[in-house]
Design an enzyme around this catalytic site. Sequence first.
Site, PDB file in Angstrom:
ATOM      1  N   ASN A  79      -6.760   0.303  -2.605  1.00 51.75           N
ATOM      2  CA  ASN A  79      -7.613   0.930  -1.569  1.00 51.75           C
ATOM      3  C   ASN A  79      -7.082   2.309  -1.177  1.00 51.75           C
ATOM      4  O   ASN A  79      -6.827   2.605  -0.017  1.00 51.75           O
ATOM      5  CB  ASN A  79      -7.765   0.018  -0.343  1.00 51.75           C
ATOM      6  N   ASP A 101       2.376  -6.881   2.269  1.00 52.63           N
ATOM      7  CA  ASP A 101       1.216  -6.134   2.791  1.00 52.63           C
ATOM      8  C   ASP A 101       1.699  -4.903   3.560  1.00 52.63           C
ATOM      9  O   ASP A 101       1.147  -4.545   4.603  1.00 52.63           O
ATOM     10  CB  ASP A 101       0.304  -7.009   3.666  1.00 52.63           C
ATOM     11  N   HIS A 147      -2.256 -12.657   1.477  1.00 54.07           N
ATOM     12  CA  HIS A 147      -1.993 -12.694   2.924  1.00 54.07           C
ATOM     13  C   HIS A 147      -2.766 -13.798   3.668  1.00 54.07           C
ATOM     14  O   HIS A 147      -3.417 -13.534   4.679  1.00 54.07           O
ATOM     15  CB  HIS A 147      -2.149 -11.325   3.585  1.00 54.07           C
ATOM     16  N   HIS A 161      -8.690 -10.967  -0.891  1.00 52.86           N
ATOM     17  CA  HIS A 161      -8.494 -10.805   0.565  1.00 52.86           C
ATOM     18  C   HIS A 161      -9.569 -11.711   1.177  1.00 52.86           C
ATOM     19  O   HIS A 161     -10.750 -11.542   0.894  1.00 52.86           O
ATOM     20  CB  HIS A 161      -8.724  -9.325   0.892  1.00 52.86           C
ATOM     21  N   HIS A 164       0.874  -1.181   0.000  1.00 46.01           N
ATOM     22  CA  HIS A 164       0.000   0.000   0.000  1.00 46.01           C
ATOM     23  C   HIS A 164       0.906   1.224   0.000  1.00 46.01           C
ATOM     24  O   HIS A 164       1.609   1.466   0.984  1.00 46.01           O
ATOM     25  CB  HIS A 164      -0.884   0.008   1.254  1.00 46.01           C
ATOM     26  N   LEU A 165       0.913   1.954  -1.115  1.00 42.84           N
ATOM     27  CA  LEU A 165       1.763   3.159  -1.164  1.00 42.84           C
ATOM     28  C   LEU A 165       0.947   4.429  -0.950  1.00 42.84           C
ATOM     29  O   LEU A 165       1.481   5.527  -1.015  1.00 42.84           O
ATOM     30  CB  LEU A 165       2.585   3.213  -2.455  1.00 42.84           C
ATOM     31  N   ARG A 166      -0.371   4.268  -0.697  1.00 40.90           N
ATOM     32  CA  ARG A 166      -1.236   5.347  -0.178  1.00 40.90           C
ATOM     33  C   ARG A 166      -1.417   6.549  -1.098  1.00 40.90           C
ATOM     34  O   ARG A 166      -1.937   7.565  -0.649  1.00 40.90           O
ATOM     35  CB  ARG A 166      -0.721   5.833   1.182  1.00 40.90           C
ATOM     36  N   ASN A 207      -4.593  -6.965   9.657  1.00 39.36           N
ATOM     37  CA  ASN A 207      -5.705  -7.725   9.104  1.00 39.36           C
ATOM     38  C   ASN A 207      -5.253  -8.510   7.867  1.00 39.36           C
ATOM     39  O   ASN A 207      -4.821  -7.883   6.908  1.00 39.36           O
ATOM     40  CB  ASN A 207      -6.843  -6.761   8.722  1.00 39.36           C
TER      41      ASN A 207
END
Length: 460
Positions: free
Chosen positions: A101, A333, A238, A185, A69-71, A306
């Site tokens: 996301n 993750d 994951h 997921h 996740h590099l946001r 999670n």
Amino acid sequence: MARFGRLTDAPASVVLAGVRVLDPAARSDSVRDLLIVNGIVAESASDDVPRVDADGLVAAPGFCDLHAHLREPGMEGSETIESGTQAAAHGGFTTVCIMPNTDPPLDDVRSVELIGARSQGAAARVRVVGAATRERAGERLSDLGELTRAGVVGFSDDGASLPSASLARAALAYLAPLGLPLIEHCEEPALARGALMRAGPTALRLGLAGWPSSAELTIVERDIALAEETGGRVHFTHLSTAAAIDAVRRAKARDLNVTCDVTPHHLALADTWVAGDRHFAWEDGAFDAFARLDPDLAYDGRTRVNPPLARREDTLALLAGVADGTVDAIATDHAPHPPERKLVEFGAAAPGMIGLETALSLGLAAVEAGCLSLAQLLRAISSRPAELVGEQRSLAVGEAADLVVFDPGARWTVSRDNLASRSANTPLLGRELTGVVRLTVAEGRVTFDDLGRIGRDFKE
Ligand code: DOR
């Protein structure tokens, strides 16, 4: 002084003298000189190519992270493509597949193009996982065909499963001719609702609601059935339970189109970390969840993730899955969050921990403990995930140099000051780990250099 480079830099030239070259796809492992000339693995090099004594170091194909996740866009305070790809290069990764996301989610061609534009000159290749549903809302499928043509590597609503079997079935049926995977997921929402950690004795002791294994297995079994029926390809990301790994093992034995990954933290840290245990899962810690809790360590929001950290027997099954190839990849993750979302009471903490810069060290700890061979670790973190996203990884003469060089015995202490990530949300902060990346070369360009000498030579 260590430095970061970019994929747009001039190609590198260096001779790594006496390095242990381990190429898991080629099943080769030998100590020799590795020559890179103008970014290409070469047979010979002229005398003006800098020569580095690489005795004791290991060279392997560049790592490929299937899940980070590099946001960007929307949460740049936690991470950006620039900081996240530097964290990747620092961890030995030359490719990062980023999850959709973001805010807004990566669910259309324009957002994929935006990432492409912002990744120009980054410190690692950035590949996009498109949102499986529009706005990641779990209601209508995204335009999977257009997104495939835009170059995504797969589709996921990561953070959540596709909520209904009929939607997952439609996605897999649509994806079958396109050849890309649904990256699932695995969390059945009704079974996981309200849960803060893994169900079991530790959750009982801490008084936190538990997430049962069946929350994961239910989705895995559902999607295996749907992949079989539709011919679509499913990749479970994951995975965290022995039961799910067993289900994948059985599906693979039947030659179904099923692959999976696990995270370094699920391999190394068990749910007892939530109660303050700090042993790796394979150590004989004899942790007693019912003993007095350490108030400084128990309920640390940085251990909330999670899927939640799993029970010790699950982590050992994940390691066995990596060793026997049931688990295709170790994917980080990497989930950066700011302190105000992590250093809060456990139930309010955002799930997730950073992982790009500690993945190699956790993997090497498992190797040191005898749970994996070095070749099994490197296959799962480099050549096999690269293969899953259609990338070449080879250290053969004539190939573009795409590799990592690391010192398997050097020790470092994880601290805010030596992480390239904008975030530091990991329960490993302050811990001494083994395994230090010295050089990362992606597409023939040096993206991280801690060998010193060649850094100066390459700058001209
Ligand atoms: O721990 C997690 N964090 N798991 C996820 O599925 C999402 C991720 C995030 O985006 O922070």
